[in-house]
Design an enzyme around this catalytic site. Sequence first.
Site, mmCIF file in Angstrom:
data_model
loop_
_atom_site.group_PDB
_atom_site.id
_atom_site.type_symbol
_atom_site.label_atom_id
_atom_site.label_comp_id
_atom_site.label_asym_id
_atom_site.label_seq_id
_atom_site.Cartn_x
_atom_site.Cartn_y
_atom_site.Cartn_z
ATOM 1 N N ARG A 1 -7.118 -9.882 8.054
ATOM 2 C CA ARG A 1 -6.984 -8.235 7.458
ATOM 3 C C ARG A 1 -7.279 -7.316 7.882
ATOM 4 O O ARG A 1 -6.381 -5.825 9.179
ATOM 5 C CB ARG A 1 -6.056 -8.053 5.966
ATOM 6 C CG ARG A 1 -5.643 -6.966 6.424
ATOM 7 C CD ARG A 1 -4.477 -7.395 5.196
ATOM 8 N NE ARG A 1 -3.263 -6.237 5.320
ATOM 9 C CZ ARG A 1 -2.202 -6.178 4.550
ATOM 10 N NH1 ARG A 1 -1.884 -7.368 4.515
ATOM 11 N NH2 ARG A 1 -1.609 -5.346 5.002
ATOM 12 N N ASN B 1 3.637 8.751 4.312
ATOM 13 C CA ASN B 1 4.643 8.004 3.961
ATOM 14 C C ASN B 1 5.675 8.382 2.631
ATOM 15 O O ASN B 1 4.946 9.402 1.908
ATOM 16 C CB ASN B 1 3.584 7.313 2.626
ATOM 17 C CG ASN B 1 4.978 6.049 2.221
ATOM 18 O OD1 ASN B 1 4.973 5.830 3.133
ATOM 19 N ND2 ASN B 1 4.544 4.801 1.259
ATOM 20 N N THR B 2 6.793 7.852 2.928
ATOM 21 C CA THR B 2 8.074 7.851 2.220
ATOM 22 C C THR B 2 8.880 7.372 0.966
ATOM 23 O O THR B 2 8.231 5.585 1.700
ATOM 24 C CB THR B 2 9.138 8.767 2.468
ATOM 25 O OG1 THR B 2 10.465 9.252 2.044
ATOM 26 C CG2 THR B 2 9.849 8.106 3.513
ATOM 27 N N HIS B 3 8.453 7.127 -0.299
ATOM 28 C CA HIS B 3 8.809 6.455 -1.430
ATOM 29 C C HIS B 3 10.009 6.685 -2.059
ATOM 30 O O HIS B 3 10.265 8.198 -2.223
ATOM 31 C CB HIS B 3 7.255 6.193 -2.062
ATOM 32 C CG HIS B 3 7.315 5.462 -3.069
ATOM 33 N ND1 HIS B 3 8.064 3.915 -3.038
ATOM 34 C CD2 HIS B 3 7.417 5.512 -4.574
ATOM 35 C CE1 HIS B 3 7.881 2.944 -4.085
ATOM 36 N NE2 HIS B 3 7.203 4.456 -4.889
ATOM 37 N N ASP C 1 -3.750 7.497 0.058
ATOM 38 C CA ASP C 1 -4.883 7.210 0.081
ATOM 39 C C ASP C 1 -4.991 5.635 0.474
ATOM 40 O O ASP C 1 -4.700 5.400 0.863
ATOM 41 C CB ASP C 1 -5.701 8.163 -0.913
ATOM 42 C CG ASP C 1 -4.078 7.475 -2.249
ATOM 43 O OD1 ASP C 1 -4.560 6.830 -3.060
ATOM 44 O OD2 ASP C 1 -5.103 8.506 -2.994
ATOM 45 N N ALA C 2 -6.863 5.833 -0.158
ATOM 46 C CA ALA C 2 -6.381 4.002 -0.216
ATOM 47 C C ALA C 2 -5.718 3.104 -1.434
ATOM 48 O O ALA C 2 -5.671 1.753 -1.638
ATOM 49 C CB ALA C 2 -8.763 3.654 -0.079
ATOM 50 N N GLY C 3 -5.398 3.876 -2.434
ATOM 51 C CA GLY C 3 -4.512 3.287 -3.430
ATOM 52 C C GLY C 3 -3.369 3.048 -2.869
ATOM 53 O O GLY C 3 -2.747 2.891 -2.132
ATOM 54 N N ASP D 1 0.126 3.610 -3.314
ATOM 55 C CA ASP D 1 1.162 5.826 -3.994
ATOM 56 C C ASP D 1 0.625 6.202 -4.577
ATOM 57 O O ASP D 1 1.880 6.690 -5.140
ATOM 58 C CB ASP D 1 2.386 4.499 -4.790
ATOM 59 C CG ASP D 1 3.428 3.098 -2.936
ATOM 60 O OD1 ASP D 1 3.698 3.949 -2.240
ATOM 61 O OD2 ASP D 1 4.592 2.719 -4.059
#
Length: 205
Positions: A70, A112-114, A146-148, A150
Amino acid sequence: MTDPAPARLVVLLSGSGSNLQALLDATADPGYGARVVAVGADRDGIAGLDRAAAAGVPTFVDRVKAYPTRADWDAALTAHVAEHKPDLVISAGFLKLVGDTFLTAFGDRYVNTHNALLPSFPGIHGPRDALAYGVKVAGATLFFVDAGVDTGPIIAQVTVPVLDDDTEESLTERIKVAERAQLVEYVGRLVREGWTIQDRKVRIP
Ligand code: GRF
């Protein structure tokens, strides 16, 4: 005085690319202040790549399984995005979490769009989870990644009603209409006006 060069957008996606299309349409206006310089995907054979090709935008595909680890995939994705020197990288239905290498390179300008009102209903089934919970409003969230999962600082949110007879499909479609308009509006504002982030609060001057 001449206008500044349009900001460079790289869009990442995994599916139909209707958000990409909305950006492509918006960027046809020089006053928008940005252009899509490349589109990347994690899979072949998706409509989003066809939309990019139809618009004459270069594409690249990085499949996770094409790399030994990965981390190798993350490094390759980072390199491919970097080749296009983006001012903003936009995840528009990109169904992969990027890793440390990518976030080190682009974490200050990766949005990002969520399709849910975060922090409710993170993950890949936002509309389904919102419907199952019985909420009366749903919507979309644009945020810096970020690293999470969403969890990053929120740029903008838009709401739509949840109707009694909604299905996952009908709610998803209603959200997507509002989501596309929000994406176009706020990507334009970010590139034209800039932004600051302090204590999670994103401000566009
Ligand atoms: C968007 O609703 C996004 O929030 C979700 O996937 C959808 C992508 O749609 N993660 P499209 O590929 O831009 O049409």
